[in-house]
Scaffold this active site. Sequence first.
Site, PDB file in Angstrom:
ATOM      1  N   TYR A 291     -25.120  -0.203 -37.782  1.00 30.90           N
ATOM      2  CA  TYR A 291     -25.775  -0.844 -38.850  1.00 30.90           C
ATOM      3  C   TYR A 291     -27.187  -0.476 -38.675  1.00 30.90           C
ATOM      4  CZ  TYR A 291     -27.315  -3.984 -42.402  1.00 30.90           C
ATOM      5  OH  TYR A 291     -27.859  -4.533 -43.277  1.00 30.90           O
TER       6      TYR A 291
ATOM      7  N   ASP B 281     -18.291   6.472 -55.730  1.00 35.42           N
ATOM      8  CA  ASP B 281     -18.109   6.174 -54.100  1.00 35.42           C
ATOM      9  C   ASP B 281     -19.060   7.145 -53.494  1.00 35.42           C
ATOM     10  OD1 ASP B 281     -17.645   6.048 -51.629  1.00 35.42           O
ATOM     11  OD2 ASP B 281     -15.297   6.987 -51.730  1.00 35.42           O
TER      12      ASP B 281
ATOM     13  N   LYS C  95     -30.272   1.688 -40.370  1.00 39.04           N
ATOM     14  CA  LYS C  95     -31.477   1.275 -41.146  1.00 39.04           C
ATOM     15  C   LYS C  95     -32.633   1.691 -40.536  1.00 39.04           C
ATOM     16  CE  LYS C  95     -28.891  -1.135 -44.135  1.00 39.04           C
ATOM     17  NZ  LYS C  95     -29.419  -0.771 -45.570  1.00 39.04           N
TER      18      LYS C  95
ATOM     19  N   ASP D 134     -22.035   1.874 -58.270  1.00 38.20           N
ATOM     20  CA  ASP D 134     -21.274   0.961 -57.208  1.00 38.20           C
ATOM     21  C   ASP D 134     -20.033   1.723 -57.261  1.00 38.20           C
ATOM     22  OD1 ASP D 134     -22.271  -1.837 -55.793  1.00 38.20           O
ATOM     23  OD2 ASP D 134     -20.279  -1.193 -55.479  1.00 38.20           O
TER      24      ASP D 134
HETATM   25  N1  LIG Z   1     -27.433  -9.518 -46.608  1.00 41.91           N
HETATM   26  C1  LIG Z   1     -28.178  -9.291 -45.726  1.00 41.91           C
HETATM   27  O1  LIG Z   1     -28.656 -10.195 -44.894  1.00 41.91           O
HETATM   28  C2  LIG Z   1     -29.177  -8.196 -45.651  1.00 41.91           C
HETATM   29  C3  LIG Z   1     -30.405  -7.976 -44.875  1.00 41.91           C
HETATM   30  C4  LIG Z   1     -31.173  -7.054 -44.649  1.00 41.91           C
HETATM   31  C5  LIG Z   1     -30.662  -5.932 -45.208  1.00 41.91           C
HETATM   32  N2  LIG Z   1     -29.714  -5.964 -46.463  1.00 41.91           N
HETATM   33  C6  LIG Z   1     -29.383  -4.449 -47.121  1.00 41.91           C
HETATM   34  O2  LIG Z   1     -29.490  -4.911 -48.359  1.00 41.91           O
HETATM   35  C7  LIG Z   1     -28.833  -3.861 -49.179  1.00 41.91           C
HETATM   36  C8  LIG Z   1     -27.862  -4.936 -49.799  1.00 41.91           C
HETATM   37  O3  LIG Z   1     -26.957  -5.741 -49.104  1.00 41.91           O
HETATM   38  P1  LIG Z   1     -26.338  -7.152 -49.692  1.00 41.91           P
HETATM   39  O4  LIG Z   1     -26.498  -8.126 -48.860  1.00 41.91           O
HETATM   40  O5  LIG Z   1     -26.546  -7.228 -51.168  1.00 41.91           O
HETATM   41  O6  LIG Z   1     -25.013  -6.491 -49.540  1.00 41.91           O
HETATM   42  P2  LIG Z   1     -23.330  -6.546 -50.452  1.00 41.91           P
HETATM   43  O7  LIG Z   1     -22.205  -6.142 -49.652  1.00 41.91           O
HETATM   44  O8  LIG Z   1     -23.403  -7.557 -51.513  1.00 41.91           O
HETATM   45  O9  LIG Z   1     -23.726  -5.142 -51.302  1.00 41.91           O
HETATM   46  C9  LIG Z   1     -23.261  -3.798 -50.810  1.00 41.91           C
HETATM   47  C10 LIG Z   1     -22.889  -3.058 -51.994  1.00 41.91           C
HETATM   48  O10 LIG Z   1     -22.851  -1.453 -51.709  1.00 41.91           O
HETATM   49  C11 LIG Z   1     -21.573  -1.430 -52.266  1.00 41.91           C
HETATM   50  N3  LIG Z   1     -20.878  -0.298 -51.611  1.00 41.91           N
HETATM   51  C12 LIG Z   1     -20.472  -0.263 -50.346  1.00 41.91           C
HETATM   52  N4  LIG Z   1     -19.939   0.974 -49.921  1.00 41.91           N
HETATM   53  C13 LIG Z   1     -19.924   1.594 -51.167  1.00 41.91           C
HETATM   54  C14 LIG Z   1     -19.605   2.969 -51.278  1.00 41.91           C
HETATM   55  N5  LIG Z   1     -18.853   3.684 -50.714  1.00 41.91           N
HETATM   56  N6  LIG Z   1     -19.868   3.443 -52.470  1.00 41.91           N
HETATM   57  C15 LIG Z   1     -20.571   2.683 -53.405  1.00 41.91           C
HETATM   58  N7  LIG Z   1     -20.882   1.500 -53.232  1.00 41.91           N
HETATM   59  C16 LIG Z   1     -20.804   0.872 -52.072  1.00 41.91           C
HETATM   60  C17 LIG Z   1     -20.663  -2.464 -52.138  1.00 41.91           C
HETATM   61  O11 LIG Z   1     -19.561  -2.317 -53.259  1.00 41.91           O
HETATM   62  C18 LIG Z   1     -21.559  -3.299 -52.805  1.00 41.91           C
HETATM   63  O12 LIG Z   1     -21.721  -3.873 -54.033  1.00 41.91           O
HETATM   64  C19 LIG Z   1     -28.049  -3.337 -47.852  1.00 41.91           C
HETATM   65  O13 LIG Z   1     -28.480  -1.685 -47.734  1.00 41.91           O
HETATM   66  C20 LIG Z   1     -27.994  -4.143 -46.591  1.00 41.91           C
HETATM   67  O14 LIG Z   1     -27.678  -3.513 -45.590  1.00 41.91           O
HETATM   68  C21 LIG Z   1     -29.066  -6.999 -46.264  1.00 41.91           C
END
Ligand SMILES: NC(=O)c1ccc[n+]([C@@H]2O[C@H](COP(=O)([O-])OP(=O)(O)OC[C@H]3O[C@@H](n4cnc5c(N)ncnc54)[C@H](O)[C@@H]3O)[C@@H](O)[C@H]2O)c1
Length: 266
Positions: free
Chosen positions: A178, A69, A182, A46
């Site tokens: 987004y 990153d 996806k 992360d």
């Molecule tokens: N939360 C929802 O409602 C939801 C619904 C459907 C799908 N998703 C997908 O599930 C996955 C997880 O989502 P989440 O809700 O846990 O989001 P979150 O924001 O809690 O987690 C995303 C993580 O990605 C990391 N990240 C972002 N940019 C980065 C970079 N440049 N380098 C390294 N790390 C980076 C962030 O630090 C974070 O820890 C994502 O792919 C999201 O699109 C989420």
Amino acid sequence: MAVSRRIAELSDLTGRGAIVAGGAGHLGTAAAAALLELGARVAIVDRDRDGCDRAVAGLGPGAVGVPCDLSDEGATRAAVREAARVLGGVDVLVHAAARVGSSGAAGWAVPFAEQSVEAWDESLRVNLTSAFVLVQEARDLLAASGHGAVILFGSIYALVGPDLSLYEGTTMANPVAYGAAKAGIVQLARSLATQLAPAVRVNSISPGGVWRGQPEVFCERYARRTPLGRMASEEDVKGAIAFLASDLSAYVTGHDLVVDGGWTAW
Ligand SMILES: NC(=O)c1ccc[n+]([C@@H]2O[C@H](COP(=O)([O-])OP(=O)(O)OC[C@H]3O[C@@H](n4cnc5c(N)ncnc54)[C@H](O)[C@@H]3O)[C@@H](O)[C@H]2O)c1
């Protein structure tokens, strides 16, 4: 009938190493917890050291942090090599990193007319391109595993467009980049499934919206629109992760496992 392996054996990940990109986030941490519980060692990849440290401390023994990153190709490739060194190989790769709707970048979570090309480009680097780079860098390690499994996080917005009436009266938004990323993720999984077979299985999980203290009016509308009557929780993805990461799904590849309470079933 041939003697069959029991479910406990099929789901056992003892001795396997897993990379969870975005593992410091909500769903990434839930995925990591599921993998650890089944016996895997997990590298949390992360963005920053603090986030990785917090996640590792919460997850306990078996988890290590590899800050990276993911918008930087070189750093992403180096993180895979470092994780493989620490884990002693890579058997499972989960991509759960993303710039999400609530991320506060300029030109991102704003009405369509105000969404910027810069935000589009930057988000694609993390939300789509980094999955391509991670799998490309890890492919030989995954193939050597004998159980190689890749799981990419899609979304309901890979499959359907947003209903913007849910957002009325809130400051929430659903950036078009987004959903576009996806949809790319789900197709990337399908495409890699055929290209990396038979050594490596590649699947995606498409969750519905996860409850995270969004405005009440939004949550009510969302729940009403969902056959199972509620938003998702982090717990809801654990079963999908356990299934797709383990030999429980040994004959499943190129599949998008939709975990959305029925949102896309209407
Ligand atoms: N939360 C929802 O409602 C939801 C619904 C459907 C799908 N998703 C997908 O599930 C996955 C997880 O989502 P989440 O809700 O846990 O989001 P979150 O924001 O809690 O987690 C995303 C993580 O990605 C990391 N990240 C972002 N940019 C980065 C970079 N440049 N380098 C390294 N790390 C980076 C962030 O630090 C974070 O820890 C994502 O792919 C999201 O699109 C989420």
